[in-house]
Design a protein around this motif. Sequence first.
Motif, mmCIF file in Angstrom:
data_model
loop_
_atom_site.group_PDB
_atom_site.id
_atom_site.type_symbol
_atom_site.label_atom_id
_atom_site.label_comp_id
_atom_site.label_asym_id
_atom_site.label_seq_id
_atom_site.Cartn_x
_atom_site.Cartn_y
_atom_site.Cartn_z
ATOM 1 N N THR A 14 0.829 -1.208 0.000
ATOM 2 C CA THR A 14 0.000 0.000 0.000
ATOM 3 C C THR A 14 0.862 1.256 0.000
ATOM 4 O O THR A 14 0.607 2.203 -0.750
ATOM 5 C CB THR A 14 -0.948 0.008 1.218
ATOM 6 N N PHE A 15 1.894 1.258 0.815
ATOM 7 C CA PHE A 15 2.772 2.430 0.868
ATOM 8 C C PHE A 15 3.530 2.606 -0.450
ATOM 9 O O PHE A 15 3.706 3.721 -0.934
ATOM 10 C CB PHE A 15 3.756 2.303 2.029
ATOM 11 N N GLY A 16 3.949 1.509 -1.043
ATOM 12 C CA GLY A 16 4.742 1.581 -2.273
ATOM 13 C C GLY A 16 3.964 2.007 -3.499
ATOM 14 O O GLY A 16 4.561 2.416 -4.501
ATOM 15 N N THR A 17 2.631 1.928 -3.447
ATOM 16 C CA THR A 17 1.841 2.274 -4.633
ATOM 17 C C THR A 17 1.274 3.688 -4.579
ATOM 18 O O THR A 17 0.449 4.041 -5.410
ATOM 19 C CB THR A 17 0.670 1.284 -4.801
ATOM 20 N N GLY A 18 1.686 4.479 -3.638
ATOM 21 C CA GLY A 18 1.184 5.853 -3.535
ATOM 22 C C GLY A 18 2.320 6.850 -3.392
ATOM 23 O O GLY A 18 3.490 6.518 -3.564
ATOM 24 N N GLU A 19 1.945 8.077 -3.066
ATOM 25 C CA GLU A 19 2.936 9.137 -2.899
ATOM 26 C C GLU A 19 3.667 8.962 -1.566
ATOM 27 O O GLU A 19 3.106 8.489 -0.595
ATOM 28 C CB GLU A 19 2.256 10.500 -2.926
ATOM 29 N N PHE A 20 4.912 9.396 -1.544
ATOM 30 C CA PHE A 20 5.725 9.316 -0.334
ATOM 31 C C PHE A 20 5.593 10.629 0.439
ATOM 32 O O PHE A 20 6.454 11.498 0.377
ATOM 33 C CB PHE A 20 7.190 9.017 -0.686
ATOM 34 N N THR A 21 4.497 10.770 1.152
ATOM 35 C CA THR A 21 4.241 11.987 1.921
ATOM 36 C C THR A 21 4.458 11.705 3.405
ATOM 37 O O THR A 21 4.525 10.550 3.837
ATOM 38 C CB THR A 21 2.790 12.464 1.707
ATOM 39 N N ALA A 22 4.544 12.774 4.188
ATOM 40 C CA ALA A 22 4.801 12.628 5.621
ATOM 41 C C ALA A 22 3.666 11.884 6.322
ATOM 42 O O ALA A 22 3.909 11.025 7.179
ATOM 43 C CB ALA A 22 5.012 13.995 6.258
ATOM 44 N N ASP A 23 2.425 12.206 5.960
ATOM 45 C CA ASP A 23 1.306 11.556 6.638
ATOM 46 C C ASP A 23 1.217 10.065 6.286
ATOM 47 O O ASP A 23 0.969 9.226 7.157
ATOM 48 C CB ASP A 23 -0.015 12.271 6.341
ATOM 49 N N ARG A 24 1.481 9.708 5.031
ATOM 50 C CA ARG A 24 1.479 8.291 4.649
ATOM 51 C C ARG A 24 2.663 7.561 5.287
ATOM 52 O O ARG A 24 2.538 6.398 5.669
ATOM 53 C CB ARG A 24 1.521 8.152 3.126
ATOM 54 N N SER A 25 3.791 8.242 5.393
ATOM 55 C CA SER A 25 4.949 7.628 6.050
ATOM 56 C C SER A 25 4.661 7.369 7.523
ATOM 57 O O SER A 25 5.014 6.308 8.060
ATOM 58 C CB SER A 25 6.178 8.531 5.910
#
Length: 197
Positions: A14-25
Amino acid sequence: MIALGEPILVTGLTFGTGEFTADRSAATLVAFATTALLWRIYIHRAGALLADAMTATPRPGRIVVLTNYSHVIMVAGIITIAVGDELVIQHPLGHTHPAWILVILSGPALFLAGRATFEYAVFGRVSLPRALGALALVALTPAMRRVPPLAVATAAALILAGVAVADALRTRRFPAEPASPPVRRSWAGRGRKGPGL
């Protein structure tokens, strides 16, 4: 143990298929921390003594049944946690749908209920921190309607951390206890009662 790979796999994909933003991190870190806490809570004491519990009881079949049910409940909790991790990583901020709250909090609650059942099969008692943790997750549900999904997941992880810390403190204070599976109580109230941890 194999089931614990599910949230790790879902979190990474899930993390690898989206943007690398602070909230997702941050959501990804909470998901990984939750999985690590599940592992820690699972391995604490009872698993190492399952074989001893089966030899210490005249009814090993009852322990096998309890153990099987407890693992089904724990695996259901782990799968639910994986679904919640995916939701939180995809939508860490903003409005939290009521169904999402149920998913994010019920997964850890199911896991703790299953782990408490497993402990009962081995020690003949239910761990107070596990029971309180599951109840806290249920009690938090109404209060989580106004916070973002990341905060809901963080609250669940903090409750799991509290259970893990309580386990560690008990290990330091008390020596390792032997397996003492539940004994069927007679009508006269006789039987063994485990320490209320």
